[in-house]
Design an enzyme around this catalytic site. Structure first.
Site, PDB file in Angstrom:
ATOM      1  N   SER A 134       1.994  -3.150  -3.981  1.00  0.00           N
ATOM      2  CA  SER A 134       0.860  -2.348  -4.446  1.00  0.00           C
ATOM      3  C   SER A 134      -0.451  -3.117  -4.410  1.00  0.00           C
ATOM      4  O   SER A 134      -1.516  -2.512  -4.233  1.00  0.00           O
ATOM      5  CB  SER A 134       1.126  -1.843  -5.871  1.00  0.00           C
ATOM      6  OG  SER A 134       2.249  -0.986  -5.901  1.00  0.00           O
ATOM      7  N   HIS A 167      -1.883  -3.876  -9.271  1.00  0.00           N
ATOM      8  CA  HIS A 167      -2.634  -2.728  -8.775  1.00  0.00           C
ATOM      9  C   HIS A 167      -4.130  -2.937  -8.966  1.00  0.00           C
ATOM     10  O   HIS A 167      -4.935  -2.724  -8.042  1.00  0.00           O
ATOM     11  CB  HIS A 167      -2.204  -1.454  -9.509  1.00  0.00           C
ATOM     12  CG  HIS A 167      -0.736  -1.153  -9.401  1.00  0.00           C
ATOM     13  ND1 HIS A 167       0.230  -1.895 -10.039  1.00  0.00           N
ATOM     14  CD2 HIS A 167      -0.080  -0.154  -8.757  1.00  0.00           C
ATOM     15  CE1 HIS A 167       1.424  -1.386  -9.778  1.00  0.00           C
ATOM     16  NE2 HIS A 167       1.268  -0.326  -8.994  1.00  0.00           N
TER      17      HIS A 167
END
Length: 360
Positions: free
Chosen positions: A237, A299
């Protein structure tokens, strides 16, 4: 005089040292003394392209003078936009779609469309995605578990997973990108890598996109090691969010793709949902686990890398990065962060007395 002799004579006159290049002054005199009718705007573009090389030789790289020549000559060109092109094959229509999807400037789109080559193909994002799928299938078949794989004790024993107890094994700060929590996370990352990463690589090349992706991945694991010191980490991610945030921030204003607003909303909803799910699994896991669940900080770190460093990389399409002051500032900032993170991982855990879970 036959053709080969004529070509040899021309080569001796224009390139006596057989370097494969023609000097700018020689080229300029040729284009100004030719007898063939050329559009003045196109002639200016050729001269500007030749003058844009620091070594005084013809080059395929664009310069600021070449940009100005194109901008001033747009009205004299046969078409103003690529959308007016007709009779294109399937692949060339796809290349035109990629140009309008990735590049916000009409001049850049035209340059990419006419200069595009099929070799080298966008192999980096395809290879990363394929490797992630193969690794996931191997562990899924081995553990007989296709969702929430991190809850299986054998899964976290993988030499690819980042775990705070194995910080000395430096490769884990990158190889965690091949492991995923489950089918949902893998599907989301693979979809974005193919839909956004492959077109970005087609336009900007393997070096820039691989650097941006890996910078997001490395920043993600190092950020977790600083801000969430007890948590392991899996998934790509960090790299995916670096690509997505850089693409959306750089191209939103100039994107001409259909349903732009809808696609933006869907992308933000998917990204927000994935982050929310990661936060939920980290702090309120639905099943009992032997240790902390993977962190979600990668993220956010990837998004920051994309918005900062990615903007410079993507806005400098077909232009040299080393000539830009902003690029060196960002590179220095990223290097400072890496150096700080290395010292943090060496000394901070012991100084702070961090109670990390025992490594599997």
């Amino acid at each position: 005089m036959d053709r080969s002799s004529l070509l040899q004579l021309i080569q001796e006159q224009l390139d006596p040292e057989n370097t494969g290049f023609i000097g700018v002054e020689t080229f300029a005199s040729l284009v100004h003394s030719h007898e063939l009718p050329l559009d003045p705007a196109k002639l200016d573009m050729l001269v500007a392209l030749a003058q844009g090389n620091d070594e005084g030789q013809m080059s395929s790289k664009r310069s600021s003078s070449f940009k100005r020549a194109i901008a001033n000559g747009q009205r004299a060109l046969p078409r103003d936009v690529l959308l007016d092109e007709t009779g294109l094959g399937i692949y060339k229509r796809f290349v035109r779609y990629v140009a309008y999807e990735i590049l916000p400037c009409e001049m850049d789109r035209r340059w990419y469309f006419y200069q595009h080559r099929t070799c080298p193909p966008p192999v980096f994002m395809a290879a990363v995605t394929l490797t992630q799928i193969i690794v996931f299938l191997c562990y899924g078949a081995r553990l007989n578990k296709w969702v929430l794989q991190t809850y299986h004790p054998e899964y976290m024993k993988s030499p690819l997973v980042y775990h705070p107890g194995h910080r000395a094994r430096a490769w884990r700060f990158l190889t965690y990108m091949f492991m995923h929590v489950g089918l949902e996370q893998l599907g989301f990352n693979a979809l974005l890598q193919l839909m956004i990463g492959v077109p970005l690589e087609m336009v900007h090349g393997i070096l820039r996109i691989s650097f941006l992706y890996l910078a997001g991945v490395l920043a993600g694991s190092l950020t977790v090691s600083i801000t969430d010191m007890r948590a392991p980490l899996v998934g790509g991610s960090g790299g995916v969010y670096a690509l997505c945030s850089a693409h959306l921030a750089n191209n939103w204003a100039g994107m001409r793709c259909p349903y732009k607003l809808l696609r933006m909303v869907l992308a933000l909803v998917c990204m927000s949902s994935e982050v929310g799910r990661a936060v939920w699994l980290r702090f309120s896991p639905p099943l009992p686990a032997s240790g902390p669940q993977p962190s979600f900080m990668a993220h956010l770190a990837g998004a920051i890398v994309g918005i900062s460093m990615g903007l410079t990389i993507l806005r400098s399409y077909e232009e040299s990065l080393q000539d830009q002051c902003g690029w060196w500032v960002l590179l220095l900032s990223y290097g400072t962060f890496l150096l700080f993170a290395v010292f943090w991982n060496i000394f901070a855990y012991d100084l702070l007395g961090a109670q990390i879970p025992p490594p599997p």
